[in-house]
Design an enzyme around this catalytic site. Structure first.
Site, mmCIF file in Angstrom:
data_model
loop_
_atom_site.group_PDB
_atom_site.id
_atom_site.type_symbol
_atom_site.label_atom_id
_atom_site.label_comp_id
_atom_site.label_asym_id
_atom_site.label_seq_id
_atom_site.Cartn_x
_atom_site.Cartn_y
_atom_site.Cartn_z
ATOM 1 N N LYS A 62 -42.653 -139.293 111.301
ATOM 2 C CA LYS A 62 -43.502 -138.093 111.289
ATOM 3 C C LYS A 62 -44.753 -138.316 110.431
ATOM 4 O O LYS A 62 -45.669 -137.515 110.427
ATOM 5 C CB LYS A 62 -42.712 -136.883 110.793
ATOM 6 C CG LYS A 62 -41.678 -136.361 111.797
ATOM 7 C CD LYS A 62 -40.921 -135.160 111.236
ATOM 8 C CE LYS A 62 -39.783 -134.695 112.112
ATOM 9 N NZ LYS A 62 -40.154 -133.723 113.146
ATOM 10 N N LYS A 93 -42.240 -130.036 107.836
ATOM 11 C CA LYS A 93 -41.197 -130.460 108.774
ATOM 12 C C LYS A 93 -40.286 -131.402 108.013
ATOM 13 O O LYS A 93 -40.600 -131.759 106.876
ATOM 14 C CB LYS A 93 -41.798 -131.145 109.993
ATOM 15 C CG LYS A 93 -42.913 -132.150 109.689
ATOM 16 C CD LYS A 93 -43.534 -132.718 110.943
ATOM 17 C CE LYS A 93 -44.598 -131.852 111.537
ATOM 18 N NZ LYS A 93 -44.513 -131.686 112.969
ATOM 19 N N ARG A 94 -39.164 -131.814 108.594
ATOM 20 C CA ARG A 94 -38.318 -132.783 107.898
ATOM 21 C C ARG A 94 -39.146 -134.016 107.555
ATOM 22 O O ARG A 94 -40.069 -134.383 108.294
ATOM 23 C CB ARG A 94 -37.131 -133.184 108.799
ATOM 24 C CG ARG A 94 -36.061 -132.127 108.908
ATOM 25 C CD ARG A 94 -35.409 -131.804 107.595
ATOM 26 N NE ARG A 94 -34.546 -132.853 107.140
ATOM 27 C CZ ARG A 94 -33.200 -132.799 107.166
ATOM 28 N NH1 ARG A 94 -32.586 -131.721 107.615
ATOM 29 N NH2 ARG A 94 -32.472 -133.816 106.708
ATOM 30 N N LYS A 138 -45.248 -123.064 116.973
ATOM 31 C CA LYS A 138 -45.306 -121.867 116.121
ATOM 32 C C LYS A 138 -46.685 -121.738 115.492
ATOM 33 O O LYS A 138 -47.251 -120.647 115.408
ATOM 34 C CB LYS A 138 -44.245 -121.965 115.032
ATOM 35 C CG LYS A 138 -42.865 -121.919 115.609
ATOM 36 C CD LYS A 138 -41.799 -122.399 114.668
ATOM 37 C CE LYS A 138 -40.525 -122.549 115.480
ATOM 38 N NZ LYS A 138 -39.436 -123.134 114.740
ATOM 39 N N HIS A 158 -32.103 -134.972 122.724
ATOM 40 C CA HIS A 158 -33.236 -134.631 121.852
ATOM 41 C C HIS A 158 -33.831 -135.844 121.167
ATOM 42 O O HIS A 158 -34.601 -135.700 120.222
ATOM 43 C CB HIS A 158 -32.784 -133.636 120.778
ATOM 44 C CG HIS A 158 -32.361 -132.312 121.333
ATOM 45 N ND1 HIS A 158 -33.165 -131.201 121.295
ATOM 46 C CD2 HIS A 158 -31.234 -131.918 121.971
ATOM 47 C CE1 HIS A 158 -32.547 -130.184 121.860
ATOM 48 N NE2 HIS A 158 -31.364 -130.595 122.283
ATOM 49 N N THR A 212 -41.318 -128.565 117.758
ATOM 50 C CA THR A 212 -41.471 -127.135 118.031
ATOM 51 C C THR A 212 -42.291 -126.466 116.937
ATOM 52 O O THR A 212 -42.834 -125.387 117.155
ATOM 53 C CB THR A 212 -40.103 -126.427 118.120
ATOM 54 O OG1 THR A 212 -39.327 -126.840 117.002
ATOM 55 C CG2 THR A 212 -39.379 -126.774 119.397
#
Ligand code: PLP
Length: 830
Positions: free
Chosen positions: A572, A566-567, A681, A374, A677
């Site tokens: 990110k 998100k984290r 969603k 991952h 992911t």
């Protein structure tokens, strides 16, 4: 007992059985009240919402158990090849709504409750989240379990039952604080403790040589033993009776007498030592970046692997005598390298305990394991210091060395004496801290190595595992991640679910996701547009109420709800988002009053947890709060711009926020997000994406087209060149200006933010915020423009939902079943 007695007993049992539990509202009411009285032990004339939730959950659990027993019996009779999904993390969230929907009794339950004076939604809110995982990887495991059950695959999930799940995030003065999540405080109706399903798990000790039948054998004499106790969580499929098992292990002190090598000391010490056993499954490591070199973490990994494998081998041996058939009946899936100790453990069992011979055992290993990675970053790959392994699992270290010398011999045959390459590929890393490279071990011993998106797989083949790919290209596959539409539309967005079913004229898309594409046909239909917007507005209302309840901030429903949840990670780029918001704020401040009327109002929503030891991520959270404080209290700005940080992001918060988002941001530096992911969603729920071409977004672009999203930023192949250019890249003036505002203390906490500002300036700007800033602002401007044209926006939104079918975990699991595990559905008859 004789067979005659057994038949008589079985007949008597059948006589006593009422048949299956009934699902009409009256029967449900009766069962709920019985559980109020006999399970929760409250009076059926006086119980509150939480007690009603508990009783309802037990009533649903009973129904799950029936199906679960039937499924397990069916699997036993049919004896198909099974897949065992090994994962150290599962982010299940709440179970009540999901179970009721998968059992197909949502309406009956709501009716039953309303006659008792309760509202289903209110009871569902009573449930806490099961948060036994960190982020994407863990939620993926949960989605995949749902798909495995729904698609009737004979599957088992194995994991750890941590007493403390992922920490709860509390914000005080804008700073993140972590609080323990003791999620089992009020009991957990969704698990079944199996006091008789226990296995001993051993640690430490020495390895000794023994002569058996004239041959030398290595024998591990362990020094410590704990007991693994199974807790089963039934996972119901949708539209099927199949209900599979997620088996989580808890550590308990061993009941057996201490072994010779175990020095008990005096009575008190002995008891205290035994208590230590429980710490193994006590806490989930809250860092999703790395877990290098921690003894407890290694103990957790082995504890989980050893118990699971004993269970799997026991199940196989219940029916089969010949271990050579193991690969015909068993597929073992490694969810990242966390369970990779399973490889030397199976070798140890086959060689030391089953005396199968090394070559035969290794042949079996290579047929049963598949590995999914991952990560994108070579430095994030897990390594275990040899010293640690030697002390905790001395025999396993020997086996890994043996595997490695066999591997090196094989390699030399293929590549000759290219020592640089040999040392790069070796399972053992020499150096200051000699370590075992768990990814190299997993690749060499697995028949298949999967990436989690097309782009990720390309990066694995061309960068991270290039050496391996060149020699064994046939091993490398990818299965783009997916999410389950059951939880992410049916449970979390019931109004959208009803609307989709109405327009498609069927509910079959809930099992057969390709049907969702049928919405494309109606993408320009004005009456669908009206209904679509209505559903979205109701969801926004729900989200606005939540924002007001959690932060006291009132937000306008006419504003664009722009979400990044998100984290928190530098890659990110939540910081890019915040700097963009500062720029927007600055523009509004400097505008003439009349021009402000043209501004598209926004509510910017950010959320996510920072790993407790991740300093920069914590500073990003603080900066978000500092900027929010300034903007939200500025009367010049009013409803044109609001910034909210939603605390404690978890699955249930996601279920509430995602359906209410107009725009969501997935803006990692290209080449850093293996898949992502969250984006899937949002897409399913008709939210438009503002994104970089990273991870699975590349495939989202293929599916819905660039025109239906807001794409920006450097592409993967640009990133290395941009990094080389470093400080010579011309960053836009606006970027320098907003960073300076933070640096100069415009939002307070000047000293505290200094190091954060340093990370985005000149050569330090590793994640290329400066280089991407201009195109980020352009994409934001395009989103503003798009939002004004509501008809176009709605069409894009419908096309996003329609195009999300490729990103269902049903498709991911179908691919795994066919191309990696070689398993077939095994459907339990109704
Ligand atoms: N955390 C939670 C609670 C989630 O529901 C998700 C959704 O996938 C994630 C993390 C992962 O989000 P992303 O893929 O956007 O990083």
């Amino acid at each position: 007992s004789t067979s005659g007695e057994r038949t008589a007993k079985a007949e008597r049992m059948f006589e006593l059985m009422d048949g299956f539990l009934k699902n009409d509202p009256l029967s449900l009411q009766k069962d709920i009240l019985d559980h109020v009285e006999y399970t929760v032990a409250r009076s059926r004339f006086s119980f509150d919402d939480f007690e009603a939730y508990q009783a309802l959950s037990h009533c649903i659990r009973d129904r799950l158990i029936e199906r679960w027993h039937d499924t397990q019996l069916h699997f036993k009779r049919k004896d198909p090849k099974r897949v065992y999904f090994l994962s150290l993390e599962y982010l299940m969230g709440r179970s009540l709504s999901n179970s009721i929907i998968n059992l197909g009794i949502r309406d009956q339950c709501a009716d039953a409750l309303s006659q008792l004076g309760f509202e289903f939604e209110v009871l569902a809110e009573q449930e806490g989240d099961a948060a036994l995982g960190n982020g994407g990887l863990a939620r993926l495991s949960a989605c995949q379990m749902d798909s495995l059950a729904t698609m009737d695959f004979p599957a088992w999930g194995y994991g750890l039952r941590y007493q403390y799940g992922l920490f709860r995030q509390v914000i005080l003065d804008g700073f993140q604080h972590e609080q323990p999540d003791y999620w089992l405080n009020f009991g957990n109706p969704w698990e079944i403790e199996r006091v008789h399903v226990t296995y001993p798990v051993k640690f430490y000790g020495t390895v000794e040589e023994e002569i058996l039948n004239g041959e030398k054998h290595q024998v591990w004499i362990p020094g410590e033993m704990v007991e693994a106790v199974a807790y089963d969580n039934p996972i119901p499929g949708y539209g099927t009776r199949n209900t599979i098992t997620l088996r989580l292990w808890a550590a308990k002190p061993s009941n057996q007498h201490d072994m010779e090598a175990y020095n008990t000391g005096d009575y008190i010490d002995a008891v205290v030592n035994r208590q230590r056993a429980e710490t193994i499954s006590s806490i989930l490591y809250p860092d999703d970046r790395s877990h290098q070199g921690k003894e407890l973490r290694l103990k957790q990994q082995y504890f989980f692997v050893s118990a699971s494998l004993q269970d799997i081998i026991r199940r196989f041996k219940d029916v089969h005598k010949d271990l050579n058939q193991f690969p015909d009946k068993v597929a073992l899936q490694l969810n990242d390298t966390h369970p990779a100790l399973a490889i030397p453990e199976v070798m140890r069992v086959l060689v030391d305990e089953e005396h199968l011979g090394w070559n035969k055992a290794f042949d079996i290993i290579c047929k049963i394991f598949s590995f999914t990675t991952h990560t994108v970053l070579a430095e994030a790959l897990e390594k275990i210091p040899v010293d640690l392994l030697e002390s905790l699992l001395p025999r396993h270290l020997q086996i890994i060395y043996d595997i490695n010398s066999f591997f090196m011999e094989e390699l030399k045959k293929r590549i000759g004496l290219d020592y640089n390459r040999l040392s790069r590929m070796s399972i053992v890393e020499e150096g200051a801290v000699k370590s075992i490279r768990m990814a190299n071990l997993s690749i060499f011993c697995s028949h298949t190595v999967n990436g989690v998106s097309k782009l990720h797989s390309e990066l694995l083949q061309t960068r991270v595992f290039k050496d391996f790919y060149e020699l064994w290209p046939e091993k490398f596959q990818y299965k783009t991640n997916g999410v389950t539409q059951r939880r992410w539309i049916v449970v979390s967005n019931p109004n959208l679910c009803a609307l989709i079913s109405k327009w498609l004229g069927t509910e079959s898309w809930i099992r057969d996701i390709d049907l969702l594409m049928g919405l494309r046909e109606y993408a320009t239909d004005i009456s669908l547009h009206q209904e679509w917007r209505m559903v979205r507005r109701v969801n926004k209302m729900r989200l606005a109420e939540y924002i007001e309840a959690t932060s006291g901030l009132k937000v306008s429903l006419d504003a664009m709800f722009d979400v990044q949840m998100k984290r928190i990670h530098e890659y990110k780029r939540q910081l890019l988002n915040i700097l963009g918001i500062i720029h927007r704020y600055d523009c509004i401040k400097n505008m003439a009053k009349d021009d402000r009327r043209k501004v598209v109002p926004r509510v910017c929503i950010i959320g996510g947890k920072a790993a407790p030891g991740y300093e920069m991520a914590k500073k990003i959270i603080k900066l978000c709060h500092a900027v929010a404080e300034k903007i939200n209290n500025d009367s010049d700005v009013g409803d044109l711009l609001k910034l909210v940080f939603i605390p404690d992001y978890n699955v249930s918060v996601a279920e509430l926020v995602i359906p209410g988002a107009d725009l969501s941001q997935h803006i990692s530096t290209a080449g850093h997000e293996a898949s992502g992911t969250g984006s899937m969603k949002f897409l399913m729920n008709g939210c438009l994406l503002l994104a970089t071409a990273d991870g699975s977004t590349v495939e989202i672009i293929e599916e819905i087209g660039e025109d239906n999203m807001f794409l920006f930023g450097a592409k993967v192949h640009d990133v290395p060149t941009l990094r080389e250019k470093g400080s010579t890249i011309k960053v836009p003036l606006q970027f320098a200006r907003v960073v300076r505002m933070v640096r100069d203390g415009y939002f307070g906490f000047q000293d505290y933010f200094e190091s954060l500002c340093n990370t985005v300036e000149g050569n330090n700007d590793y994640y290329l915020l400066g280089a991407d800033f201009e195109s980020y602002l352009e994409a934001q401007a395009a989103a503003d423009k798009g939002f004004i044209d509501q008809e176009k926006w709605t069409r894009m939104s419908i096309l996003s939902t329609a195009g999300s079918s490729r990103f269902s975990s049903d498709r991911t699991i179908q691919d795994y079943a066919e191309k990696t595990w070689g398993i077939e559905p095994c459907r339990c008859p109704l």
